[in-house]
Scaffold this motif. Structure first.
Motif, PDB file in Angstrom:
ATOM      1  N   ASP A 192       0.837  -1.198   0.000  1.00  0.00           N
ATOM      2  CA  ASP A 192       0.000   0.000   0.000  1.00  0.00           C
ATOM      3  C   ASP A 192       0.877   1.254   0.000  1.00  0.00           C
ATOM      4  O   ASP A 192       2.109   1.160  -0.092  1.00  0.00           O
ATOM      5  CB  ASP A 192      -0.996  -0.022   1.170  1.00  0.00           C
TER       6      ASP A 192
ATOM      7  N   GLN B 277      -0.542  -5.551   1.372  1.00  0.00           N
ATOM      8  CA  GLN B 277      -1.993  -5.546   1.265  1.00  0.00           C
ATOM      9  C   GLN B 277      -2.393  -6.731   0.395  1.00  0.00           C
ATOM     10  O   GLN B 277      -1.830  -6.939  -0.676  1.00  0.00           O
ATOM     11  CB  GLN B 277      -2.496  -4.245   0.642  1.00  0.00           C
TER      12      GLN B 277
ATOM     13  N   GLN C 146      -1.694   0.300  -7.354  1.00  0.00           N
ATOM     14  CA  GLN C 146      -0.500  -0.383  -6.854  1.00  0.00           C
ATOM     15  C   GLN C 146       0.187  -1.175  -7.963  1.00  0.00           C
ATOM     16  O   GLN C 146       1.420  -1.172  -8.067  1.00  0.00           O
ATOM     17  CB  GLN C 146      -0.882  -1.301  -5.682  1.00  0.00           C
TER      18      GLN C 146
END
Length: 196
Positions: A20, A26, A53
């Motif tokens: 993240d 994450q 991301q």
């Protein structure tokens, strides 16, 4: 064994990890939709943090589990926009209900490529572990015994899977190695090395 076919057709749902904005891992559940010799294909919506991301990091890892078997992959990802989008919707018909009619244009297709993978099976009396790659990656990982080995075989005594074999050289059978590190800890001459 075709591990990409197994990943897409048998396992299908995976847990995917990225970082993240604060640099913390994450995870989320993502279905692997298609595969070919180039890699594994999946999709996500442009408005999701996962999309951002992937675009920023160009890297991810995933694991799929089913019936005491696992496939893990880590490698590069690239956005290929709407390439294969129609094929993904034809093969994975449940997606047509999630994104009906003309709503699918918010989705982008990604390809996981240049990756290292591991297949792990604990259903048999002795475990099976195999590594594989997508693309031009050829680095072998695991524990290896180098030429400074004195053949004391202490590593064999402590190995849970008894995967140390004596031939002309003492070797570790990577197909059954748990990568637990007991051999590394017990070796009196530090002849065991770990390749990551």
């Amino acid at each position: 064994m075709n591990y990409l076919k197994m990943l897409v057709d048998d396992f299908h749902s995976t847990v995917v990890a990225t970082l993240d904005q604060q640099g913390y891992p994450q995870t989320r559940a993502i279905d692997m939709m298609l595969y070919d010799k180039e890699g594994v294909y999946f999709l996500t919506a442009k408005g999701k943090a996962f999309y951002q991301q992937l675009i920023q990091q160009n890297f991810m890892s995933l694991t799929a589990l089913k019936d005491k078997k696992a496939i893990s992959l880590k490698g590069k990802v690239k956005c290929i926009h709407h390439t294969y989008l129609d094929e993904i919707f034809q093969k994975n018909t449940y997606m047509q209900k999630i994104y009906p009619e003309n709503t699918r244009d918010i989705l982008e297709v990604f390809c996981l490529y240049e990756a290292t993978g591991e297949y792990f099976d604990i259903t048999a009396p002795s475990i099976i572990k195999e590594t594989f790659t997508i693309g031009s990656i050829e680095k072998e990982t695991g524990y290896f015994i180098n030429d400074t080995c004195i053949r004391c075989l202490k590593c064999l005594d402590v190995c849970p899977q008894k995967c140390v074999h004596v031939d002309q050289k003492v070797k570790i059978d990577q197909r059954h190695c748990l990568s637990c590190g007991r051999c590394l800890e017990i070796c009196p001459v530090r002849a065991i090395e770990r390749e990551i």
